[in-house]
Design a protein around this motif. Structure first.
Motif, PDB file in Angstrom:
ATOM      1  N   PHE A  24       2.730   6.657  -9.099  1.00 12.72           N
ATOM      2  CA  PHE A  24       2.765   6.858  -7.731  1.00 12.72           C
ATOM      3  C   PHE A  24       1.296   7.655  -7.074  1.00 12.72           C
ATOM      4  O   PHE A  24       0.691   7.843  -7.828  1.00 12.72           O
ATOM      5  CB  PHE A  24       3.663   8.163  -7.315  1.00 12.72           C
ATOM      6  CG  PHE A  24       3.530   9.425  -8.161  1.00 12.72           C
ATOM      7  CD1 PHE A  24       4.227   9.342  -9.375  1.00 12.72           C
ATOM      8  CD2 PHE A  24       2.780  10.372  -7.752  1.00 12.72           C
ATOM      9  CE1 PHE A  24       3.939  10.697 -10.319  1.00 12.72           C
ATOM     10  CE2 PHE A  24       2.627  11.663  -8.339  1.00 12.72           C
ATOM     11  CZ  PHE A  24       3.065  11.599  -9.866  1.00 12.72           C
ATOM     12  N   CYS A  25       1.077   7.400  -6.080  1.00 15.12           N
ATOM     13  CA  CYS A  25      -0.163   7.795  -5.395  1.00 15.12           C
ATOM     14  C   CYS A  25      -0.082   9.251  -5.447  1.00 15.12           C
ATOM     15  O   CYS A  25       0.591  10.106  -5.162  1.00 15.12           O
ATOM     16  CB  CYS A  25      -0.056   7.433  -3.902  1.00 15.12           C
ATOM     17  SG  CYS A  25      -1.656   8.067  -3.122  1.00 15.12           S
ATOM     18  N   GLY A  26      -1.138   9.725  -6.193  1.00 11.06           N
ATOM     19  CA  GLY A  26      -1.433  11.119  -6.297  1.00 11.06           C
ATOM     20  C   GLY A  26      -2.053  11.972  -4.820  1.00 11.06           C
ATOM     21  O   GLY A  26      -1.890  13.277  -5.132  1.00 11.06           O
ATOM     22  N   VAL A  27      -2.180  11.316  -3.874  1.00 10.54           N
ATOM     23  CA  VAL A  27      -2.674  11.729  -2.711  1.00 10.54           C
ATOM     24  C   VAL A  27      -1.307  11.956  -1.949  1.00 10.54           C
ATOM     25  O   VAL A  27      -1.156  13.326  -1.335  1.00 10.54           O
ATOM     26  CB  VAL A  27      -3.631  10.937  -2.025  1.00 10.54           C
ATOM     27  CG1 VAL A  27      -4.107  11.650  -0.597  1.00 10.54           C
ATOM     28  CG2 VAL A  27      -4.864  10.834  -2.782  1.00 10.54           C
ATOM     29  N   CYS A  28      -0.562  10.898  -1.694  1.00 10.08           N
ATOM     30  CA  CYS A  28       0.483  11.079  -0.636  1.00 10.08           C
ATOM     31  C   CYS A  28       1.894  11.091  -1.247  1.00 10.08           C
ATOM     32  O   CYS A  28       3.053  11.338  -0.534  1.00 10.08           O
ATOM     33  CB  CYS A  28       0.499   9.927   0.471  1.00 10.08           C
ATOM     34  SG  CYS A  28       0.564   8.470  -0.492  1.00 10.08           S
ATOM     35  N   GLY A  29       2.139  10.747  -2.587  1.00 11.79           N
ATOM     36  CA  GLY A  29       3.311  10.967  -3.464  1.00 11.79           C
ATOM     37  C   GLY A  29       4.089   9.603  -3.382  1.00 11.79           C
ATOM     38  O   GLY A  29       5.106   9.582  -4.032  1.00 11.79           O
TER      39      GLY A  29
ATOM     40  N   SER B 189       0.917  -1.063  -0.124  1.00 13.07           N
ATOM     41  CA  SER B 189      -0.009   0.116  -0.004  1.00 13.07           C
ATOM     42  C   SER B 189       1.079   1.342   0.022  1.00 13.07           C
ATOM     43  O   SER B 189       2.012   1.155   0.295  1.00 13.07           O
ATOM     44  CB  SER B 189      -0.966  -0.080   1.162  1.00 13.07           C
ATOM     45  OG  SER B 189      -0.041   0.093   2.432  1.00 13.07           O
ATOM     46  N   CYS B 190       0.343   2.401  -0.321  1.00 12.78           N
ATOM     47  CA  CYS B 190       0.950   3.790  -0.313  1.00 12.78           C
ATOM     48  C   CYS B 190       1.101   4.117   0.961  1.00 12.78           C
ATOM     49  O   CYS B 190       0.313   3.585   2.107  1.00 12.78           O
ATOM     50  CB  CYS B 190       0.217   4.586  -1.334  1.00 12.78           C
ATOM     51  SG  CYS B 190      -1.288   4.972  -0.856  1.00 12.78           S
ATOM     52  N   LEU B 191       1.433   5.550   1.379  1.00 13.85           N
ATOM     53  CA  LEU B 191       1.705   6.053   2.691  1.00 13.85           C
ATOM     54  C   LEU B 191       0.284   6.218   3.309  1.00 13.85           C
ATOM     55  O   LEU B 191       0.270   6.156   4.272  1.00 13.85           O
ATOM     56  CB  LEU B 191       2.602   7.292   2.504  1.00 13.85           C
ATOM     57  CG  LEU B 191       2.801   8.088   3.654  1.00 13.85           C
ATOM     58  CD1 LEU B 191       3.668   7.249   4.919  1.00 13.85           C
ATOM     59  CD2 LEU B 191       3.589   9.402   3.503  1.00 13.85           C
ATOM     60  N   CYS B 192      -0.463   6.914   2.512  1.00 18.24           N
ATOM     61  CA  CYS B 192      -1.675   7.366   2.918  1.00 18.24           C
ATOM     62  C   CYS B 192      -2.958   6.191   2.820  1.00 18.24           C
ATOM     63  O   CYS B 192      -4.035   6.474   3.374  1.00 18.24           O
ATOM     64  CB  CYS B 192      -2.327   8.600   2.265  1.00 18.24           C
ATOM     65  SG  CYS B 192      -3.013   7.998   0.590  1.00 18.24           S
ATOM     66  N   GLY B 193      -2.645   5.092   2.051  1.00 15.00           N
ATOM     67  CA  GLY B 193      -3.491   3.766   2.353  1.00 15.00           C
ATOM     68  C   GLY B 193      -4.666   3.840   1.364  1.00 15.00           C
ATOM     69  O   GLY B 193      -5.404   3.047   1.308  1.00 15.00           O
ATOM     70  N   ALA B 194      -4.720   4.934   0.435  1.00 16.49           N
ATOM     71  CA  ALA B 194      -5.546   4.955  -0.459  1.00 16.49           C
ATOM     72  C   ALA B 194      -5.431   3.823  -1.497  1.00 16.49           C
ATOM     73  O   ALA B 194      -6.477   3.521  -2.065  1.00 16.49           O
ATOM     74  CB  ALA B 194      -5.592   6.300  -1.320  1.00 16.49           C
TER      75      ALA B 194
HETATM   76 ZN    ZN Z   1      -1.044   7.432  -0.972  1.00 15.22          ZN
END
Ligand code: ZN
Ligand code: ZN
Length: 119
Positions: free
Chosen positions: A71-76, A5-10
């Motif tokens: 990459f995640c557009g929310v948390c990068g 998962s990404c850093l923010c979990g999205a």
């Molecule tokens: Zn994220």
């Protein structure tokens, strides 16, 4: 199976297959993208990677012709690296794994640009 998962979990993903082709890429582009000494990757079959949540949050950047970094557009958080010419494989960032990868990294790439500030 591995999950990640990404850093923010999205964004959440699963890898249904073997993870054995791992690498550290010390190229200057990976250093820029990751803000780090290197980019750590697991090269897996594209069909083995399933995005199970947050696909709409994924942003893509063509860092050079035929190379796409996602990459995640929310948390990068950096998620994948893929070459259009070899779209049957995709490199997933080891640092976003939630399932611990117990192996050792098999390959190092572009070691000529390893930074001098490493401990
Ligand atoms: Zn994220
Ligand atoms: Zn690189």
């Amino acid at each position: 199976m591995y999950t990640g998962s990404c850093l923010c979990g999205a964004v959440r993903y699963e890898i249904h297959g073997d993870v054995d082709r791992t690498s550290l890429c010390w190229c200057t582009m990976c250093q820029k993208q990751h803000g780090a000494a290197c980019g750590p990757y697991a090269n897996v079959a594209s069909a083995a990677l399933r995005i199970v949540a947050g696909a709409e949050s994924i942003t893509r950047y063509a860092s050079s012709p035929g190379v796409e970094r996602a990459f995640c557009g929310v948390c990068g958080a950096n998620l994948t690296w893929q070459m259009a010419d070899h779209s049957d494989r995709i490199a997933v960032t080891l640092g976003t794994f939630d399932t611990p990868y117990e192996g050792r990294v098999a390959h190092e790439l572009h070691t000529e640009s390893k930074p001098g500030w490493l401990p």
